[in-house]
Design a protein around this motif. Structure first.
Motif, PDB file in Angstrom:
ATOM      1  N   GLU A  38      10.380 -23.316   2.367  1.00 56.18           N
ATOM      2  CA  GLU A  38       9.811 -24.408   1.327  1.00 56.18           C
ATOM      3  C   GLU A  38      10.497 -24.737   0.314  1.00 56.18           C
ATOM      4  OE1 GLU A  38       6.176 -21.863   0.435  1.00 56.18           O
ATOM      5  OE2 GLU A  38       7.074 -21.575  -1.514  1.00 56.18           O
ATOM      6  N   GLN A  39      10.176 -25.836  -0.250  1.00 55.93           N
ATOM      7  CA  GLN A  39      11.027 -26.231  -1.421  1.00 55.93           C
ATOM      8  C   GLN A  39      10.951 -25.370  -2.627  1.00 55.93           C
ATOM      9  OE1 GLN A  39      10.283 -27.656  -4.566  1.00 55.93           O
ATOM     10  NE2 GLN A  39       8.138 -26.816  -4.634  1.00 55.93           N
ATOM     11  N   GLY A  79       5.994 -19.499   6.976  1.00 56.53           N
ATOM     12  CA  GLY A  79       4.694 -19.232   6.482  1.00 56.53           C
ATOM     13  C   GLY A  79       3.790 -20.452   6.021  1.00 56.53           C
ATOM     14  N   LYS A  80       2.521 -20.184   5.479  1.00 53.25           N
ATOM     15  CA  LYS A  80       1.839 -21.097   5.297  1.00 53.25           C
ATOM     16  C   LYS A  80       2.150 -21.494   4.036  1.00 53.25           C
ATOM     17  CE  LYS A  80      -3.135 -22.078   4.231  1.00 53.25           C
ATOM     18  NZ  LYS A  80      -2.811 -22.556   2.734  1.00 53.25           N
ATOM     19  N   SER A  81       2.807 -22.903   3.993  1.00 52.41           N
ATOM     20  CA  SER A  81       3.299 -23.548   2.858  1.00 52.41           C
ATOM     21  C   SER A  81       2.869 -25.027   2.576  1.00 52.41           C
ATOM     22  CB  SER A  81       4.696 -23.502   2.692  1.00 52.41           C
ATOM     23  OG  SER A  81       5.367 -22.202   3.218  1.00 52.41           O
ATOM     24  N   ASN A  82       1.719 -25.250   3.045  1.00 50.40           N
ATOM     25  CA  ASN A  82       1.185 -26.511   3.139  1.00 50.40           C
ATOM     26  C   ASN A  82       0.917 -27.160   1.485  1.00 50.40           C
ATOM     27  OD1 ASN A  82      -1.296 -24.739   3.012  1.00 50.40           O
ATOM     28  ND2 ASN A  82      -2.286 -26.607   3.471  1.00 50.40           N
ATOM     29  N   GLU A  83       0.977 -26.300   0.659  1.00 53.46           N
ATOM     30  CA  GLU A  83       0.807 -26.674  -0.799  1.00 53.46           C
ATOM     31  C   GLU A  83       2.348 -27.578  -1.318  1.00 53.46           C
ATOM     32  OE1 GLU A  83       2.027 -22.217  -1.421  1.00 53.46           O
ATOM     33  OE2 GLU A  83       1.209 -23.588   0.123  1.00 53.46           O
ATOM     34  N   TRP A  85       4.094 -29.494   0.923  1.00 59.46           N
ATOM     35  CA  TRP A  85       4.664 -30.123   1.974  1.00 59.46           C
ATOM     36  C   TRP A  85       4.819 -31.570   1.553  1.00 59.46           C
ATOM     37  CZ3 TRP A  85       0.071 -30.587   6.347  1.00 59.46           C
ATOM     38  CH2 TRP A  85      -0.898 -31.410   5.857  1.00 59.46           C
ATOM     39  N   HIS A  86       4.519 -31.909   0.566  1.00 62.91           N
ATOM     40  CA  HIS A  86       4.816 -33.332  -0.014  1.00 62.91           C
ATOM     41  C   HIS A  86       6.172 -33.433  -0.246  1.00 62.91           C
ATOM     42  CE1 HIS A  86       0.381 -32.698  -1.036  1.00 62.91           C
ATOM     43  NE2 HIS A  86       0.463 -33.838  -0.435  1.00 62.91           N
ATOM     44  N   PHE A  87       7.077 -32.222  -0.348  1.00 60.03           N
ATOM     45  CA  PHE A  87       8.492 -32.216  -0.596  1.00 60.03           C
ATOM     46  C   PHE A  87       9.361 -31.889   0.565  1.00 60.03           C
ATOM     47  CE2 PHE A  87       6.138 -31.032  -4.318  1.00 60.03           C
ATOM     48  CZ  PHE A  87       7.095 -31.383  -5.705  1.00 60.03           C
ATOM     49  N   PRO A  88      10.186 -32.872   0.815  1.00 65.03           N
ATOM     50  CA  PRO A  88      10.860 -32.772   2.047  1.00 65.03           C
ATOM     51  C   PRO A  88      11.702 -31.536   2.250  1.00 65.03           C
ATOM     52  CG  PRO A  88      11.332 -34.929   0.900  1.00 65.03           C
ATOM     53  CD  PRO A  88      10.507 -33.824   0.159  1.00 65.03           C
ATOM     54  N   GLY A  89      11.897 -30.903   3.186  1.00 68.76           N
ATOM     55  CA  GLY A  89      12.560 -29.551   3.554  1.00 68.76           C
ATOM     56  C   GLY A  89      11.389 -28.557   4.067  1.00 68.76           C
ATOM     57  N   THR A  90      10.188 -28.569   3.515  1.00 70.37           N
ATOM     58  CA  THR A  90       9.314 -27.727   3.603  1.00 70.37           C
ATOM     59  C   THR A  90       8.694 -27.612   5.201  1.00 70.37           C
ATOM     60  OG1 THR A  90       8.409 -27.762   1.512  1.00 70.37           O
ATOM     61  CG2 THR A  90       6.746 -26.984   2.978  1.00 70.37           C
ATOM     62  N   ILE A  91       8.758 -26.473   5.732  1.00 73.62           N
ATOM     63  CA  ILE A  91       8.204 -26.284   6.950  1.00 73.62           C
ATOM     64  C   ILE A  91       7.067 -25.261   6.922  1.00 73.62           C
ATOM     65  CG2 ILE A  91       8.689 -25.280   9.377  1.00 73.62           C
ATOM     66  CD1 ILE A  91      11.540 -25.979   8.913  1.00 73.62           C
ATOM     67  N   THR A  92       5.791 -25.760   7.397  1.00 74.05           N
ATOM     68  CA  THR A  92       4.492 -25.001   7.156  1.00 74.05           C
ATOM     69  C   THR A  92       3.920 -24.666   8.545  1.00 74.05           C
ATOM     70  OG1 THR A  92       2.747 -24.791   6.046  1.00 74.05           O
ATOM     71  CG2 THR A  92       2.976 -26.983   6.753  1.00 74.05           C
ATOM     72  N   LEU A  93       3.460 -23.410   8.698  1.00 68.28           N
ATOM     73  CA  LEU A  93       2.357 -23.265   9.712  1.00 68.28           C
ATOM     74  C   LEU A  93       0.960 -23.278   9.219  1.00 68.28           C
ATOM     75  CD1 LEU A  93       3.952 -19.766  10.964  1.00 68.28           C
ATOM     76  CD2 LEU A  93       4.530 -22.013  11.850  1.00 68.28           C
ATOM     77  N   SER A  94       0.065 -23.556  10.045  1.00 63.31           N
ATOM     78  CA  SER A  94      -1.174 -23.493   9.737  1.00 63.31           C
ATOM     79  C   SER A  94      -1.608 -22.170   9.482  1.00 63.31           C
ATOM     80  CB  SER A  94      -2.275 -24.195  10.646  1.00 63.31           C
ATOM     81  OG  SER A  94      -2.438 -23.431  11.928  1.00 63.31           O
ATOM     82  N   SER A  95      -2.864 -21.875   8.612  1.00 67.15           N
ATOM     83  CA  SER A  95      -3.406 -20.709   8.480  1.00 67.15           C
ATOM     84  C   SER A  95      -3.506 -19.967   9.746  1.00 67.15           C
ATOM     85  CB  SER A  95      -4.479 -20.386   7.508  1.00 67.15           C
ATOM     86  OG  SER A  95      -5.587 -21.565   8.025  1.00 67.15           O
ATOM     87  N   ASN A  96      -4.301 -20.734  10.765  1.00 70.10           N
ATOM     88  CA  ASN A  96      -4.761 -20.265  12.054  1.00 70.10           C
ATOM     89  C   ASN A  96      -3.452 -19.677  12.805  1.00 70.10           C
ATOM     90  OD1 ASN A  96      -7.328 -20.461  11.610  1.00 70.10           O
ATOM     91  ND2 ASN A  96      -7.334 -22.451  12.717  1.00 70.10           N
ATOM     92  N   THR A  97      -2.415 -20.536  12.776  1.00 73.74           N
ATOM     93  CA  THR A  97      -1.285 -20.115  13.509  1.00 73.74           C
ATOM     94  C   THR A  97      -0.498 -18.928  12.823  1.00 73.74           C
ATOM     95  OG1 THR A  97      -0.657 -22.503  14.126  1.00 73.74           O
ATOM     96  CG2 THR A  97       1.170 -20.943  14.179  1.00 73.74           C
ATOM     97  N   LEU A  98      -0.336 -18.853  11.530  1.00 68.43           N
ATOM     98  CA  LEU A  98       0.156 -17.664  10.981  1.00 68.43           C
ATOM     99  C   LEU A  98      -0.555 -16.390  11.295  1.00 68.43           C
ATOM    100  CD1 LEU A  98       2.374 -16.310   9.104  1.00 68.43           C
ATOM    101  CD2 LEU A  98       0.793 -16.976   7.101  1.00 68.43           C
ATOM    102  N   SER A  99      -1.946 -16.423  11.402  1.00 69.76           N
ATOM    103  CA  SER A  99      -2.871 -15.385  11.789  1.00 69.76           C
ATOM    104  C   SER A  99      -2.488 -15.254  12.982  1.00 69.76           C
ATOM    105  CB  SER A  99      -4.279 -15.750  11.493  1.00 69.76           C
ATOM    106  OG  SER A  99      -4.490 -15.936   9.956  1.00 69.76           O
ATOM    107  N   MET A 100      -2.485 -15.904  13.749  1.00 72.29           N
ATOM    108  CA  MET A 100      -2.287 -15.374  15.365  1.00 72.29           C
ATOM    109  C   MET A 100      -1.035 -14.662  15.494  1.00 72.29           C
ATOM    110  SD  MET A 100      -4.908 -15.676  16.746  1.00 72.29           S
ATOM    111  CE  MET A 100      -4.354 -15.065  18.248  1.00 72.29           C
ATOM    112  N   PRO A 215      -9.437 -18.889  -9.959  1.00 76.86           N
ATOM    113  CA  PRO A 215      -8.235 -20.192  -9.688  1.00 76.86           C
ATOM    114  C   PRO A 215      -9.133 -21.415  -9.249  1.00 76.86           C
ATOM    115  CG  PRO A 215      -8.647 -18.545  -7.753  1.00 76.86           C
ATOM    116  CD  PRO A 215      -9.353 -18.048  -9.113  1.00 76.86           C
ATOM    117  N   PHE A 216      -8.349 -22.652  -9.234  1.00 84.09           N
ATOM    118  CA  PHE A 216      -8.615 -23.611  -8.630  1.00 84.09           C
ATOM    119  C   PHE A 216      -7.621 -24.138  -7.647  1.00 84.09           C
ATOM    120  CE2 PHE A 216      -6.196 -24.783 -12.421  1.00 84.09           C
ATOM    121  CZ  PHE A 216      -5.255 -25.643 -12.039  1.00 84.09           C
ATOM    122  N   ALA A 217      -8.360 -24.836  -6.671  1.00 78.36           N
ATOM    123  CA  ALA A 217      -7.303 -25.136  -5.579  1.00 78.36           C
ATOM    124  C   ALA A 217      -6.282 -26.347  -6.145  1.00 78.36           C
ATOM    125  CB  ALA A 217      -8.087 -25.512  -4.437  1.00 78.36           C
ATOM    126  N   TRP A 218      -5.115 -26.055  -5.707  1.00 77.82           N
ATOM    127  CA  TRP A 218      -4.036 -27.011  -6.237  1.00 77.82           C
ATOM    128  C   TRP A 218      -2.967 -27.138  -5.166  1.00 77.82           C
ATOM    129  CZ3 TRP A 218       0.887 -24.804  -6.615  1.00 77.82           C
ATOM    130  CH2 TRP A 218       0.620 -23.166  -6.649  1.00 77.82           C
TER     131      TRP A 218
END
Length: 271
Positions: A38-39, A79-83, A85-100, A215-218
């Motif tokens: 991730e970035q 990993g789960k890096s969707n926070e 993903w607006h920055f190029p180069g970030t590769i993310t799995l979903s929470s379901n995929t990482l869990s499995m 915390p709040f979501a961001w």
């Protein structure tokens, strides 16, 4: 292939017969380093979290008493890096995929006869997933002991070397991570691009925060334009060496504690 991991502690270098014949497998400590791609701002490569997880695990295993059986698996780089993903180069799995992925990896370790599995995670966006996976695996296999741990949550020198502001807000590509990268992969740090940016537009006089008890979501672009949250301009290799050494020393203690750990007594409820 073993990167920072001592070759004699690298699980993939073992043969199936060596694994099959291993003694006291119930107490052998199997470690899964976990990071992300991730970035990390304009000055750090996207491998930061994976590199730190691997380097800390490797240094701890190198210092560990040779009589304690402990092995590292290949680092899980995604990993789960969707926070981010607006920055190029970030590769993310979903929470379901990482869990499995973690559940099926854990079940493979269990089938091989091992009963102690440690997640050493360096990405702050996924501890909750690891904790849920650990609980689910232990609920399914009652003698399987899973430890969902975060690499930075052990005593380390960052608390002494970083400013109070950096300790609170420098959570991504700031002083600590940049200093550690200067220690382990200095040629990959773009020293001419380091910068300082702290989170913008946080609520004032509020009990709410980015992280912590309320915390709040961001997502990252809510808080920073550069992708940096912290002050990378003050990072040094000397600080990185001290932080890395202190992390490794603490993880030697943690791995030793896990080796000695015994599952708490189970109570059988009367119907």
């Amino acid at each position: 292939m073993h990167n920072f991991i001592p070759p004699e502690r690298f699980f993939p270098y073992l043969t199936w017969t060596e694994i099959n014949e291993m003694s006291d497998k119930e107490n052998v400590v199997i470690i899964q380093p976990i990071g992300s791609i991730e970035q990390h701002g304009p000055h750090l490569p996207v491998i930061v979290d994976s590199a730190i997880a691997t380097a800390v695990t490797g240094q701890a295993l190198a210092k560990l008493n040779a009589e304690i059986p402990a092995y590292a698996l290949s680092t899980l780089f995604y990993g789960k890096s969707n926070e981010h993903w607006h920055f190029p180069g970030t590769i993310t799995l979903s929470s379901n995929t990482l869990s499995m992925v973690l559940i099926e990896m854990g079940e493979s370790i269990y089938r091989a006869g091992f009963r102690k599995l440690v997640f050493i995670n360096a990405h702050g966006g996924q501890p909750q997933i690891l904790e849920m996976v650990a609980r689910d695996l232990h609920q399914k296999y009652e003698d399987f002991m899973i430890f969902p741990l975060f690499v930075w949550r052990v005593p380390n020198a960052a608390t002494e070397l970083l400013t109070p502001k950096e300790l609170e807000y420098g959570i991504h590509a700031g002083d600590a991570e940049t200093s550690v990268m200067l220690s382990i992969l200095p040629e990959q740090v773009r020293k001419d691009r380091v910068l300082c940016e702290y989170p913008h537009n946080l609520p004032e006089n509020s009990m709410l925060s980015m992280e912590g008890k309320l915390p709040f979501a961001w997502v990252t672009r809510d808080l920073t334009q550069s992708g940096v949250l912290g002050d990378a301009t003050v990072a040094t290799q000397e600080k990185g060496d001290k932080i890395l050494e202190s992390l490794a020393e603490s993880w030697v203690k943690v791995i030793g504690d896990i080796y000695k750990f015994r599952q708490p007594q189970r109570y059988h409820l009367e119907e």
